[in-house]
Design a protein around this motif. Structure first.
Motif, short mmCIF file in Angstrom:
data_model
loop_
_atom_site.label_atom_id
_atom_site.label_comp_id
_atom_site.label_asym_id
_atom_site.label_seq_id
_atom_site.Cartn_x
_atom_site.Cartn_y
_atom_site.Cartn_z
N ASP B 33 0.85 -1.18 0.00
CA ASP B 33 0.00 0.00 0.00
C ASP B 33 0.89 1.25 0.00
OD1 ASP B 33 -1.58 2.25 0.73
OD2 ASP B 33 -3.10 0.90 1.54
N LEU B 34 0.90 1.92 -1.14
CA LEU B 34 1.84 3.03 -1.32
C LEU B 34 1.47 4.25 -0.49
CD1 LEU B 34 2.14 2.71 -5.20
CD2 LEU B 34 3.77 1.88 -3.51
N PHE B 35 0.18 4.45 -0.28
CA PHE B 35 -0.24 5.63 0.50
C PHE B 35 -0.01 5.39 1.98
CE2 PHE B 35 -2.69 6.05 -3.42
CZ PHE B 35 -2.33 7.34 -3.79
N GLU B 36 -0.43 4.22 2.44
CA GLU B 36 -0.30 3.88 3.85
C GLU B 36 1.16 3.94 4.30
OE1 GLU B 36 -2.92 0.65 5.61
OE2 GLU B 36 -3.43 2.77 5.71
N SER B 37 2.05 3.42 3.44
CA SER B 37 3.45 3.35 3.82
C SER B 37 4.15 4.69 3.65
CB SER B 37 4.17 2.30 2.97
OG SER B 37 3.97 2.58 1.60
N GLY B 38 3.39 5.71 3.19
CA GLY B 38 3.98 7.04 3.04
C GLY B 38 4.95 7.13 1.87
N LEU B 39 4.96 6.10 1.01
CA LEU B 39 5.88 6.13 -0.13
C LEU B 39 5.43 7.13 -1.18
CD1 LEU B 39 6.80 2.39 -0.75
CD2 LEU B 39 8.36 4.25 -0.13
N VAL B 40 4.13 7.34 -1.24
CA VAL B 40 3.59 8.20 -2.27
C VAL B 40 2.97 9.45 -1.65
CG1 VAL B 40 1.68 8.37 -3.90
CG2 VAL B 40 3.25 6.46 -4.05
N SER B 41 3.48 10.60 -2.03
CA SER B 41 2.91 11.86 -1.56
C SER B 41 1.73 12.19 -2.46
CB SER B 41 3.95 12.96 -1.65
OG SER B 41 4.16 13.27 -3.02
N SER B 42 0.96 13.18 -2.05
CA SER B 42 -0.22 13.50 -2.86
C SER B 42 0.19 14.04 -4.23
CB SER B 42 -1.12 14.49 -2.12
OG SER B 42 -0.57 15.77 -2.18
N LEU B 43 1.34 14.70 -4.30
CA LEU B 43 1.77 15.21 -5.61
C LEU B 43 2.22 14.08 -6.53
CD1 LEU B 43 3.66 18.40 -4.45
CD2 LEU B 43 1.64 18.35 -5.91
N PHE B 44 2.90 13.09 -5.93
CA PHE B 44 3.35 11.95 -6.72
C PHE B 44 2.15 11.13 -7.21
CE2 PHE B 44 5.61 7.64 -6.79
CZ PHE B 44 5.99 7.81 -8.11
N ALA B 45 1.09 11.13 -6.42
CA ALA B 45 -0.12 10.39 -6.83
C ALA B 45 -0.59 10.88 -8.20
CB ALA B 45 -1.22 10.56 -5.79
N MET B 46 -0.55 12.20 -8.39
CA MET B 46 -1.01 12.75 -9.67
C MET B 46 -0.01 12.41 -10.78
SD MET B 46 -3.54 14.19 -11.00
CE MET B 46 -3.73 14.55 -12.74
N GLU B 47 1.27 12.35 -10.42
CA GLU B 47 2.26 11.94 -11.44
C GLU B 47 1.98 10.52 -11.90
OE1 GLU B 47 6.47 12.81 -10.77
OE2 GLU B 47 5.83 14.22 -9.21
#
Ligand SMILES: NC(=O)c1ccc[n+]([C@@H]2O[C@H](COP(=O)([O-])OP(=O)(O)OC[C@H]3O[C@@H](n4cnc5c(N)ncnc54)[C@H](O)[C@@H]3O)[C@@H](O)[C@H]2O)c1
Lengths: 288, 87
Positions: B33-47
């Motif tokens: 889970d990329l969001f839970e683990s903090g690997l993905v920031s909200s800006l990277f999500a859009m990328e």
């Protein structure tokens, strides 16, 4: 007495980093926006980026699902603001420029239409001198990206009227924002604290104490800062940061607030942060 | 699932995993889970959205534009497969 009250549209001046994300916020909440800038190219870029930002907002669940998005109109003339219920000024952080543009805006909109400045730290009282009705002027410090950050800092100037405050606060509530109202001062609260911290973070890097990544990791891992100060700097834009620091130094008389050498070097090299693809970090392709 | 589809799913998953790993500087298991683990920031999500659209020539619109679809390499692979009409 509140002119243009029936209007559901607002005007935003400046289609840069903040003007775009404030516009995306308003559109996503169903408010029509007239976006004004001096450059056709900027407005064209802005339209494309705002479309992506609205998708981003939707992705992150930032907009109510049952709202039809507002309509975007762009304009090269301040007259585009004539029918707005609220006007937001988000042009370059340059006191002389703001004075000129605020005077122009206050000549275009009728009495009772709140004029909001998104300045990072120029005192509202100083800007109030340039407008026809200082009672209609208030500060609202949106943060980037405005459509994702839940809170805004609201600045009540010494002359800001009760009516203007009431309209501004209900407008912000409609945008889903939490607000904290503060008194007028250079840098208000958030820029007074954040900008010098970023400046010091850059000095720490320049002095070789730690790398950019280490500074951010420490501030994040030990102190709970969401991204670290230097990543935040890249998000703000280093040119805007340097402008805001300079204005803060002038108005507080504190010379340590002058933008540090590393910051100035990056600005002169055109490394302005995310918006140019490189700042303290390298972003490869610019996210648009 | 036919042999063909398995291959497609695998290659899509590999492409996505490579992009994510490169950006976060670490190997990323397909079900993490990329969001839970903090690997993905909200800006990277859009990328990620933009990257998937470009890499797989799909358009991610409407209700598909929600975080759950980007939560893991697996979830993104399923989304791309569905948008490509390979139900
Ligand atoms: N960047 C941030 O994170 C941030 C956060 C809070 C507040 N602010 C403040 O918001 C304001 C805008 O900052 P920004 O980062 O978006 O700057 P920016 O440089 O990205 O954009 C400024 C825009 O204003 C336009 N402009 C200049 N003169 C104009 C005029 N006469 N009429 C209309 N448009 C004009 C420019 O063409 C440019 O597009 C500044 O006051 C800044 O201090 C910035």
């Amino acid at each position: 007495m509140l002119a243009n009250m029936q209007s559901h549209s607002i005007a935003v001046f400046g289609a840069g980093v903040m003007g775009r994300s404030i516009t995306a916020l308003a559109l996503g909440r169903g408010v029509d926006v007239v976006l004004v800038d001096v450059s056709d190219d900027v407005l064209r870029d802005a339209r494309a980026e705002i479309t992506q930002q609205m998708r981003h907002g939707q992705l992150m669940g930032a907009f109510p699902a049952d709202k039809t998005p507002g309509t975007l109109t762009t304009s090269l003339s301040s007259k585009g603001a004539a029918d707005a219920a609220v006007v937001i000024e988000a042009i370059t952080e340059d006191a002389a420029l703001k004075v000129r543009v605020m005077a122009e805006i206050s000549g275009v909109v009728p009495a009772g239409v709140p004029l909001i400045t998104n300045t990072s730290g120029i005192p509202i009282a100083e800007l109030a001198k340039s407008v026809q009705r200082p009672t209609d002027l208030a500060g609202v410090h949106f943060m980037n990206p405005a459509y994702l950050i839940e809170m805004v800092e609201v600045v009540r100037g010494p002359q800001t009227g009760d009516d203007a405050m009431a309209v501004v606060l209900s407008f912000l509530e409609g945008l889903g924002k939490k607000t904290v109202v503060v008194r007028d001062a250079p840098g208000f609260v958030t820029s007074r604290l954040l900008h010098p911290m970023i400046n010091e973070a850059a000095r720490v890097v320049a002095e070789g104490t730690a790398s950019v990544e280490s500074v951010d990791r420490l501030m994040h891992g030990c102190l709970g800062h969401p991204t670290g100060p230097l990543r935040t700097a890249d998000l703000i834009g280093l040119d805007n940061l340097a402008d805001a620091l300079r204005l803060l130094a002038e108005r507080t008389g504190n010379p340590t607030f002058e933008p540090c050498e590393l910051l100035m070097e990056k600005v002169s090299r055109g490394e302005l942060g995310r918006k140019t693809g490189r700042g303290f970090y390298d972003y490869g392709e610019v996210l648009s | 699932m036919s042999q063909d589809l398995t291959t497609t799913a695998e290659s899509i998953a590999q492409t996505i995993a490579a992009f994510v790993s490169k950006r976060v500087g670490a190997d990323v298991p397909a079900d993490k889970d990329l969001f839970e683990s903090g690997l993905v920031s909200s800006l990277f999500a859009m990328e990620l959205v933009v990257h998937l659209e470009q890499a797989f020539s799909v358009q991610i619109l409407g209700d598909d534009l929600k975080r759950d679809n980007f939560r893991s390499v697996q979830a993104m692979t399923a989304l791309v497969l569905r948008l490509n009409g390979a139900e």
